[in-house]
Design an enzyme around this catalytic site. Sequence first.
Site, PDB file in Angstrom:
ATOM      1  N   LYS A 100       0.651  -1.535   0.035  1.00 35.67           N
ATOM      2  CA  LYS A 100       0.364  -0.433   0.063  1.00 35.67           C
ATOM      3  C   LYS A 100       0.520   1.779  -0.377  1.00 35.67           C
ATOM      4  CE  LYS A 100      -4.195  -1.461   2.159  1.00 35.67           C
ATOM      5  NZ  LYS A 100      -5.339  -2.122   3.244  1.00 35.67           N
ATOM      6  N   ASP A 138      -9.488   3.212   2.120  1.00 39.58           N
ATOM      7  CA  ASP A 138     -10.016   2.573   3.811  1.00 39.58           C
ATOM      8  C   ASP A 138     -10.222   3.550   4.406  1.00 39.58           C
ATOM      9  OD1 ASP A 138      -9.580  -0.304   3.407  1.00 39.58           O
ATOM     10  OD2 ASP A 138      -6.765   0.642   3.585  1.00 39.58           O
ATOM     11  N   LEU A 193      -9.510  -4.435  13.157  1.00 31.48           N
ATOM     12  CA  LEU A 193      -9.481  -3.669  12.122  1.00 31.48           C
ATOM     13  C   LEU A 193      -9.360  -5.239  11.041  1.00 31.48           C
ATOM     14  CD1 LEU A 193      -9.497  -1.025  11.375  1.00 31.48           C
ATOM     15  CD2 LEU A 193      -7.201  -0.946  10.566  1.00 31.48           C
ATOM     16  N   GLY A 237     -13.847  -5.853  11.887  1.00 27.35           N
ATOM     17  CA  GLY A 237     -13.780  -5.530  10.979  1.00 27.35           C
ATOM     18  C   GLY A 237     -14.522  -4.872   9.202  1.00 27.35           C
ATOM     19  N   ASN A 279      -5.107   1.790  -1.494  1.00 29.62           N
ATOM     20  CA  ASN A 279      -5.933   0.475  -2.098  1.00 29.62           C
ATOM     21  C   ASN A 279      -5.531   0.658  -3.007  1.00 29.62           C
ATOM     22  OD1 ASN A 279      -7.823   1.714  -0.799  1.00 29.62           O
ATOM     23  ND2 ASN A 279      -8.697   0.525  -0.053  1.00 29.62           N
ATOM     24  N   GLY A 295      -0.252   0.257   6.522  1.00 30.93           N
ATOM     25  CA  GLY A 295      -1.399   1.318   5.621  1.00 30.93           C
ATOM     26  C   GLY A 295      -2.462   1.584   6.357  1.00 30.93           C
TER      27      GLY A 295
HETATM   28  P1  NDP Z   1       0.609  -4.061   7.399  1.00 27.06           P
HETATM   29  O1  NDP Z   1       2.307  -5.101   6.915  1.00 27.06           O
HETATM   30  O2  NDP Z   1       1.481  -2.482   7.070  1.00 27.06           O
HETATM   31  O3  NDP Z   1       1.393  -3.660   8.692  1.00 27.06           O
HETATM   32  C1  NDP Z   1       1.475  -4.810   9.661  1.00 27.06           C
HETATM   33  C2  NDP Z   1       1.013  -4.750  10.834  1.00 27.06           C
HETATM   34  O4  NDP Z   1       1.148  -4.801  11.917  1.00 27.06           O
HETATM   35  C3  NDP Z   1       2.434  -3.033  11.595  1.00 27.06           C
HETATM   36  O5  NDP Z   1       2.465  -2.651  12.129  1.00 27.06           O
HETATM   37  C4  NDP Z   1       3.080  -4.762  12.069  1.00 27.06           C
HETATM   38  O6  NDP Z   1       4.444  -4.197  13.091  1.00 27.06           O
HETATM   39  C5  NDP Z   1       2.018  -5.654  12.591  1.00 27.06           C
HETATM   40  N1  NDP Z   1       2.394  -6.599  13.240  1.00 27.06           N
HETATM   41  C6  NDP Z   1       2.366  -7.216  11.780  1.00 27.06           C
HETATM   42  N2  NDP Z   1       3.350  -8.873  13.317  1.00 27.06           N
HETATM   43  C7  NDP Z   1       3.278  -8.560  14.543  1.00 27.06           C
HETATM   44  C8  NDP Z   1       3.638  -8.856  15.087  1.00 27.06           C
HETATM   45  N3  NDP Z   1       3.804 -10.291  15.287  1.00 27.06           N
HETATM   46  N4  NDP Z   1       3.118  -8.964  16.714  1.00 27.06           N
HETATM   47  C9  NDP Z   1       3.599  -7.276  17.081  1.00 27.06           C
HETATM   48  N5  NDP Z   1       2.921  -6.489  15.841  1.00 27.06           N
HETATM   49  C10 NDP Z   1       2.929  -7.030  14.397  1.00 27.06           C
HETATM   50  O7  NDP Z   1      -0.764  -4.641   6.847  1.00 27.06           O
HETATM   51  P2  NDP Z   1      -2.045  -3.310   7.114  1.00 27.06           P
HETATM   52  O8  NDP Z   1      -1.651  -2.223   8.087  1.00 27.06           O
HETATM   53  O9  NDP Z   1      -2.177  -2.861   6.172  1.00 27.06           O
HETATM   54  O10 NDP Z   1      -3.013  -4.448   7.818  1.00 27.06           O
HETATM   55  C11 NDP Z   1      -2.671  -4.190   9.490  1.00 27.06           C
HETATM   56  C12 NDP Z   1      -4.078  -5.245   9.499  1.00 27.06           C
HETATM   57  O11 NDP Z   1      -5.825  -5.013   9.400  1.00 27.06           O
HETATM   58  C13 NDP Z   1      -4.963  -6.287   8.760  1.00 27.06           C
HETATM   59  O12 NDP Z   1      -5.214  -7.659   9.460  1.00 27.06           O
HETATM   60  C14 NDP Z   1      -5.209  -5.788   7.907  1.00 27.06           C
HETATM   61  O13 NDP Z   1      -6.518  -8.061   7.676  1.00 27.06           O
HETATM   62  C15 NDP Z   1      -6.509  -5.092   8.505  1.00 27.06           C
HETATM   63  N6  NDP Z   1      -6.911  -4.677   7.387  1.00 27.06           N
HETATM   64  C16 NDP Z   1      -8.555  -4.133   7.875  1.00 27.06           C
HETATM   65  C17 NDP Z   1      -9.303  -3.639   6.599  1.00 27.06           C
HETATM   66  C18 NDP Z   1     -10.559  -3.827   6.776  1.00 27.06           C
HETATM   67  O14 NDP Z   1     -11.192  -3.225   6.097  1.00 27.06           O
HETATM   68  N7  NDP Z   1     -10.850  -4.153   7.705  1.00 27.06           N
HETATM   69  C19 NDP Z   1      -7.932  -2.702   5.805  1.00 27.06           C
HETATM   70  C20 NDP Z   1      -6.709  -2.508   6.184  1.00 27.06           C
HETATM   71  C21 NDP Z   1      -6.074  -3.321   6.980  1.00 27.06           C
HETATM   72  P3  NDP Z   1       6.030  -3.773  12.709  1.00 27.06           P
HETATM   73  O15 NDP Z   1       5.528  -2.595  11.830  1.00 27.06           O
HETATM   74  O16 NDP Z   1       6.418  -3.168  13.846  1.00 27.06           O
HETATM   75  O17 NDP Z   1       5.473  -4.548  11.206  1.00 27.06           O
END
Ligand code: NDP
Length: 305
Positions: free
Chosen positions: A66, A102, A222, A243, A87, A130
């Site tokens: 994203k 989003d 989410l 979400g 997105n 994102g």
């Molecule tokens: P990104 O890959 O951009 O970000 C992932 C986030 O999760 C980061 O902040 C990352 O931290 C954190 N993370 C992942 N694994 C771990 C872990 N084991 N421990 C701690 N932190 C962790 O993904 P998105 O932002 O696009 O999506 C995030 C979530 O939101 C997903 O589950 C997605 O399905 C959901 N989502 C839902 C939407 C909806 O329409 N309902 C829309 C957009 C997202 P770090 O930076 O430290 O790696």
Amino acid sequence: MTKRIVLIGHPVAHSLSGAMQQAAFDKLGIDARYELWDRAPIALAETITELRADEFLGANVTIPHKERVVPLVDRLTEEAHVTGAVNTITREGKKLVGHNTDVPGFKVALDRLVGRQKMPRHAVVLGAGGGARAVVYGLIREGFQRIIVFNRHLHRAESLVKHFGRSAAHMELRAMPWHESIIEAELAKTKVLINATSIGLTADETPLPAAILPPELLVLDLIYDRTRLLRDAEAAGCTVADGEQMLLHQGAASFTLWTGQPAPLELMGEALADARARGVRSAEGEPADPVGGAAAGSAPESAAS
Ligand code: NDP
């Protein structure tokens, strides 16, 4: 000619978005196919170039692309520009426009969560990807005065805060290190908690221990599922939402951008529920399990890379 719309992510083996969008195209008699393209970051620029051909209506972009896709399109809408995340892509002739649906999707989810109460002013956000960018922008636009962002890698939360510098100049937007005692102290001062991490997406895990969740918090995850965080929060006396509404409404907004037509919301909601009943949990997809097949809407050629 059958038009093509693609979901670009890595992985995208299963997808709730595919089920929801294909059902909408079919219902409205639009000759279009929603395909899942699993493309690693190294192939992203080449993939975006492919979308300039006439057969494409546009694309969805998801984890982990994203933010990376921003410099690859020709124009950004205000929401994509301000969040620094795209997105949805549409075509204007050979030019590509980056959108962020989003943001309106999150607004619907937040409004439903808050219900008839006064819109709160303080929020804690877990995550800095994102999804979190759309959340933070949505909260700023809603008039929140204090937003604290916690992320596993603090530098990413700090970049997010820096990115919103100007739009957040009138309020307090801060990144804080992920320590339970600090999160607990912040939760005691806030009314809204948003989980924008992917913790809980593929395993029954929670970002926070149940013991630090105060009652009467409004909690939005989410993730489109009844996650452990939401179960713990409900048990603690909080109001919770998953979400689903964000996913549905971001998808509906994308559909309208591609087709110029109102989205069949009810039908898309039913398609989401069906896909979820079949065990699909992610908007963007999860690694394929060895026995599972491709999700509805996936094209045979889309599994590459
Ligand atoms: P990104 O890959 O951009 O970000 C992932 C986030 O999760 C980061 O902040 C990352 O931290 C954190 N993370 C992942 N694994 C771990 C872990 N084991 N421990 C701690 N932190 C962790 O993904 P998105 O932002 O696009 O999506 C995030 C979530 O939101 C997903 O589950 C997605 O399905 C959901 N989502 C839902 C939407 C909806 O329409 N309902 C829309 C957009 C997202 P770090 O930076 O430290 O790696």
